[in-house]
Design a protein around this motif. Sequence first.
Motif, PDB file in Angstrom:
ATOM      1  N   GLN A  87     -52.531 -40.302 -28.309  1.00 21.87           N
ATOM      2  CA  GLN A  87     -51.096 -39.998 -28.326  1.00 21.87           C
ATOM      3  C   GLN A  87     -50.709 -39.309 -29.626  1.00 21.87           C
ATOM      4  OE1 GLN A  87     -49.432 -43.861 -27.630  1.00 21.87           O
ATOM      5  NE2 GLN A  87     -50.110 -43.939 -25.494  1.00 21.87           N
ATOM      6  N   ALA A  88     -51.160 -39.870 -30.759  1.00 22.32           N
ATOM      7  CA  ALA A  88     -50.862 -39.251 -32.048  1.00 22.32           C
ATOM      8  C   ALA A  88     -51.519 -37.886 -32.160  1.00 22.32           C
ATOM      9  CB  ALA A  88     -51.331 -40.162 -33.184  1.00 22.32           C
ATOM     10  N   ALA A  89     -52.752 -37.772 -31.655  1.00 24.13           N
ATOM     11  CA  ALA A  89     -53.470 -36.494 -31.728  1.00 24.13           C
ATOM     12  C   ALA A  89     -52.755 -35.413 -30.928  1.00 24.13           C
ATOM     13  CB  ALA A  89     -54.900 -36.675 -31.225  1.00 24.13           C
ATOM     14  N   ALA A  90     -52.174 -35.775 -29.787  1.00 20.90           N
ATOM     15  CA  ALA A  90     -51.452 -34.795 -28.965  1.00 20.90           C
ATOM     16  C   ALA A  90     -50.241 -34.253 -29.715  1.00 20.90           C
ATOM     17  CB  ALA A  90     -51.023 -35.433 -27.650  1.00 20.90           C
ATOM     18  N   LEU A  91     -49.544 -35.119 -30.420  1.00 18.11           N
ATOM     19  CA  LEU A  91     -48.390 -34.665 -31.194  1.00 18.11           C
ATOM     20  C   LEU A  91     -48.826 -33.822 -32.383  1.00 18.11           C
ATOM     21  CD1 LEU A  91     -46.217 -37.924 -31.157  1.00 18.11           C
ATOM     22  CD2 LEU A  91     -45.818 -35.818 -29.857  1.00 18.11           C
ATOM     23  N   ASP A  92     -49.912 -34.239 -33.047  1.00 13.06           N
ATOM     24  CA  ASP A  92     -50.404 -33.462 -34.186  1.00 13.06           C
ATOM     25  C   ASP A  92     -50.853 -32.072 -33.748  1.00 13.06           C
ATOM     26  OD1 ASP A  92     -49.974 -35.358 -36.202  1.00 13.06           O
ATOM     27  OD2 ASP A  92     -51.863 -36.382 -35.760  1.00 13.06           O
ATOM     28  N   ALA A  93     -51.497 -31.979 -32.590  1.00 15.66           N
ATOM     29  CA  ALA A  93     -51.988 -30.688 -32.103  1.00 15.66           C
ATOM     30  C   ALA A  93     -50.837 -29.757 -31.728  1.00 15.66           C
ATOM     31  CB  ALA A  93     -52.916 -30.894 -30.917  1.00 15.66           C
ATOM     32  N   HIS A  94     -49.677 -30.337 -31.464  1.00 17.43           N
ATOM     33  CA  HIS A  94     -48.523 -29.527 -31.055  1.00 17.43           C
ATOM     34  C   HIS A  94     -47.328 -29.869 -31.948  1.00 17.43           C
ATOM     35  CE1 HIS A  94     -50.651 -28.303 -27.357  1.00 17.43           C
ATOM     36  NE2 HIS A  94     -51.124 -29.536 -27.377  1.00 17.43           N
ATOM     37  N   ARG A  95     -47.615 -29.989 -33.237  1.00 16.72           N
ATOM     38  CA  ARG A  95     -46.574 -30.431 -34.167  1.00 16.72           C
ATOM     39  C   ARG A  95     -45.427 -29.434 -34.283  1.00 16.72           C
ATOM     40  NH1 ARG A  95     -48.375 -32.567 -38.826  1.00 16.72           N
ATOM     41  NH2 ARG A  95     -50.518 -32.749 -38.136  1.00 16.72           N
ATOM     42  N   LYS A  96     -45.684 -28.160 -34.032  1.00 13.61           N
ATOM     43  CA  LYS A  96     -44.614 -27.171 -34.125  1.00 13.61           C
ATOM     44  C   LYS A  96     -43.501 -27.495 -33.132  1.00 13.61           C
ATOM     45  CE  LYS A  96     -43.568 -22.242 -33.795  1.00 13.61           C
ATOM     46  NZ  LYS A  96     -44.105 -20.868 -33.557  1.00 13.61           N
ATOM     47  N   ALA A  97     -43.889 -27.795 -31.887  1.00  7.87           N
ATOM     48  CA  ALA A  97     -42.884 -28.140 -30.876  1.00  7.87           C
ATOM     49  C   ALA A  97     -42.290 -29.518 -31.146  1.00  7.87           C
ATOM     50  CB  ALA A  97     -43.502 -28.099 -29.489  1.00  7.87           C
ATOM     51  N   ALA A  98     -43.148 -30.475 -31.549  1.00  4.25           N
ATOM     52  CA  ALA A  98     -42.683 -31.845 -31.741  1.00  4.25           C
ATOM     53  C   ALA A  98     -41.735 -31.952 -32.934  1.00  4.25           C
ATOM     54  CB  ALA A  98     -43.879 -32.776 -31.917  1.00  4.25           C
ATOM     55  N   VAL A  99     -42.161 -31.426 -34.082  1.00  2.00           N
ATOM     56  CA  VAL A  99     -41.318 -31.494 -35.277  1.00  2.00           C
ATOM     57  C   VAL A  99     -40.101 -30.591 -35.105  1.00  2.00           C
ATOM     58  CG1 VAL A  99     -41.209 -31.107 -37.767  1.00  2.00           C
ATOM     59  CG2 VAL A  99     -43.282 -32.070 -36.744  1.00  2.00           C
ATOM     60  N   GLY A 100     -40.291 -29.437 -34.451  1.00  2.00           N
ATOM     61  CA  GLY A 100     -39.166 -28.537 -34.226  1.00  2.00           C
ATOM     62  C   GLY A 100     -38.072 -29.180 -33.406  1.00  2.00           C
ATOM     63  N   TYR A 101     -38.455 -29.996 -32.425  1.00  2.00           N
ATOM     64  CA  TYR A 101     -37.461 -30.685 -31.610  1.00  2.00           C
ATOM     65  C   TYR A 101     -36.599 -31.600 -32.481  1.00  2.00           C
ATOM     66  CZ  TYR A 101     -35.367 -33.882 -28.252  1.00  2.00           C
ATOM     67  OH  TYR A 101     -34.466 -34.639 -27.545  1.00  2.00           O
ATOM     68  N   VAL A 102     -37.244 -32.343 -33.383  1.00  2.00           N
ATOM     69  CA  VAL A 102     -36.505 -33.263 -34.251  1.00  2.00           C
ATOM     70  C   VAL A 102     -35.629 -32.492 -35.232  1.00  2.00           C
ATOM     71  CG1 VAL A 102     -36.729 -35.052 -36.012  1.00  2.00           C
ATOM     72  CG2 VAL A 102     -38.239 -35.073 -34.012  1.00  2.00           C
ATOM     73  N   ARG A 103     -36.171 -31.442 -35.840  1.00  2.00           N
ATOM     74  CA  ARG A 103     -35.407 -30.677 -36.832  1.00  2.00           C
ATOM     75  C   ARG A 103     -34.163 -30.032 -36.218  1.00  2.00           C
ATOM     76  NH1 ARG A 103     -39.325 -27.081 -40.601  1.00  2.00           N
ATOM     77  NH2 ARG A 103     -37.229 -26.454 -41.298  1.00  2.00           N
ATOM     78  N   GLN A 119     -42.619 -32.197 -42.995  1.00  2.00           N
ATOM     79  CA  GLN A 119     -43.354 -33.357 -42.502  1.00  2.00           C
ATOM     80  C   GLN A 119     -44.294 -33.873 -43.576  1.00  2.00           C
ATOM     81  OE1 GLN A 119     -45.710 -32.704 -38.992  1.00  2.00           O
ATOM     82  NE2 GLN A 119     -46.119 -34.885 -38.669  1.00  2.00           N
ATOM     83  N   SER A 120     -44.370 -35.172 -43.702  1.00  2.00           N
ATOM     84  CA  SER A 120     -45.278 -35.809 -44.642  1.00  2.00           C
ATOM     85  C   SER A 120     -46.346 -36.557 -43.856  1.00  2.00           C
ATOM     86  CB  SER A 120     -44.516 -36.786 -45.543  1.00  2.00           C
ATOM     87  OG  SER A 120     -45.395 -37.490 -46.391  1.00  2.00           O
ATOM     88  N   GLY A 121     -47.607 -36.105 -43.961  1.00  2.00           N
ATOM     89  CA  GLY A 121     -48.684 -36.747 -43.225  1.00  2.00           C
ATOM     90  C   GLY A 121     -48.660 -36.396 -41.753  1.00  2.00           C
ATOM     91  N   ASP A 122     -49.468 -37.119 -40.995  1.00  2.00           N
ATOM     92  CA  ASP A 122     -49.570 -36.889 -39.558  1.00  2.00           C
ATOM     93  C   ASP A 122     -48.694 -37.880 -38.797  1.00  2.00           C
ATOM     94  OD1 ASP A 122     -51.449 -34.851 -39.935  1.00  2.00           O
ATOM     95  OD2 ASP A 122     -53.124 -36.273 -39.928  1.00  2.00           O
ATOM     96  N   PHE A 123     -48.567 -37.647 -37.500  1.00  2.00           N
ATOM     97  CA  PHE A 123     -47.898 -38.617 -36.632  1.00  2.00           C
ATOM     98  C   PHE A 123     -48.730 -39.893 -36.565  1.00  2.00           C
ATOM     99  CE2 PHE A 123     -45.839 -34.778 -35.019  1.00  2.00           C
ATOM    100  CZ  PHE A 123     -44.546 -35.222 -34.785  1.00  2.00           C
ATOM    101  N   THR A 124     -48.060 -41.013 -36.505  1.00  2.00           N
ATOM    102  CA  THR A 124     -48.717 -42.295 -36.251  1.00  2.00           C
ATOM    103  C   THR A 124     -48.022 -42.959 -35.081  1.00  2.00           C
ATOM    104  OG1 THR A 124     -47.293 -43.416 -37.865  1.00  2.00           O
ATOM    105  CG2 THR A 124     -49.429 -42.600 -38.652  1.00  2.00           C
ATOM    106  N   MET A 125     -48.617 -44.012 -34.567  1.00  2.00           N
ATOM    107  CA  MET A 125     -48.062 -44.681 -33.395  1.00  2.00           C
ATOM    108  C   MET A 125     -47.744 -46.135 -33.694  1.00  2.00           C
ATOM    109  SD  MET A 125     -47.800 -42.387 -31.077  1.00  2.00           S
ATOM    110  CE  MET A 125     -47.268 -43.569 -29.821  1.00  2.00           C
ATOM    111  N   GLY A 126     -46.682 -46.624 -33.082  1.00  2.00           N
ATOM    112  CA  GLY A 126     -46.312 -48.030 -33.144  1.00  2.00           C
ATOM    113  C   GLY A 126     -45.801 -48.466 -31.785  1.00  2.00           C
TER     114      GLY A 126
END
Length: 402
Positions: A87-103, A119-126
């Motif tokens: 799950q975290a890897a999928a977001l990291d691989a597509h961080r442009k879309a993921a982080v862009g959505y939040v920004r 962004q600081s570091g990679d996505f993590t999961m909880g």
Amino acid sequence: MSPRIRLGVVAVLVAVTAFLGSAQPASAHGFSSVVYVDVTGGDDGRLRTKLELEYDLFVVSAADAGHDDALFRAGTAAFEAGDAKAQAAALDAHRKAAVGYVRDRFSVTSQGTGCVPAQSGDFTMGRRQGVPYADLLLDWTCPKRGVDHEVRSGLFPDAETYVTGTRTIVTYDVDGRTGSAALDAAHPVFSTHQAWYERFREFFRLGTEHLLTGTDHLLFLLALIAGSRRLREVVLAATSFTLAHSVTLMLAALGLVDVPSAVVEPVIALSIAVVAGWHLWRLWRHGGRATDLEAAGGGHFGLDRAGWTRLGVVFCFGLVHGLGFAGALGIDSAFSWTLLWSLLVFNVGIEAVQLTLIALVFPVLVLLRHRAPAAGLRATGVISAGVFVMGLVWFLQRILAD
């Protein structure tokens, strides 16, 4: 029966029937989501925000907004597999879309001037309430430091049609101030320099809105009103309910209690049926004397044995409803003491709505019982029967859904 009394009976029954007919069949809390944000002072005067976003919703929304079908496919597959690393890897691989959505939907400003996120570091999961959440760290560089900051959130809006009524719960320790805030579509912005009463006003409003839009909690209160024989009885029952759900909501916020919604939601539905059924049983057993107090009653608070027994049952069910409130807010881990005070204000908002509804509805029932006892009993019987059936239907739906 006089025309005025008959009109009162009809008005009560029509209002209740319309309410029951519009009630949602499954969960009273609807399909919504909660975003969590923790704002702290970062290095070199920057601000750091830790955002926690419901993973499957985040993937769908970000993929749709960024037209990134690959994110949707990879993220959905990882979600269905229950693989946190994937799950975290999928977001990291597509961080442009993921982080862009939040920004695009979450911002920090300093005296009206926008801060720049990185962004600081990679996505993590909880996990929250047993649901995967994605954690995203953003460091914000602001042109003016050590001044008032405003946080705006428009994440997962109703317009996306995936969820409704998304809330963002914020805790902060910045600018020499600590506090918490609850943001939604109607109130999307807060300032780190807001006064304490402004912060508490937000959670008071959140509590009132939650009860007014929580169909099963409203039905539980309606059953209490219909089955109560005296004003003090219904007020004590409602207050007992508030005290009980305050206990479990606080325990959940401290991370001491975590009960799956698959258990909580059916029990909440069952509690509605039980409280409504209690009055139906008294009507069946005592008939026209169902509203009489026991001869040996009149103990503390003017309650007889039946009143105390009912109060105990309501308190026990209130503990379960508190877990439902915690689930609706996504609370299942320890929060700051500042937020705990805000949650107490949330409960005060719930109590205020309960007492207001009691003040509006109970006098009408008392008048009916006094002027036309048989009509009053029939009215409360019809109300209780409708609530009883609705509670059983919800109970079966929630059991079968799991």
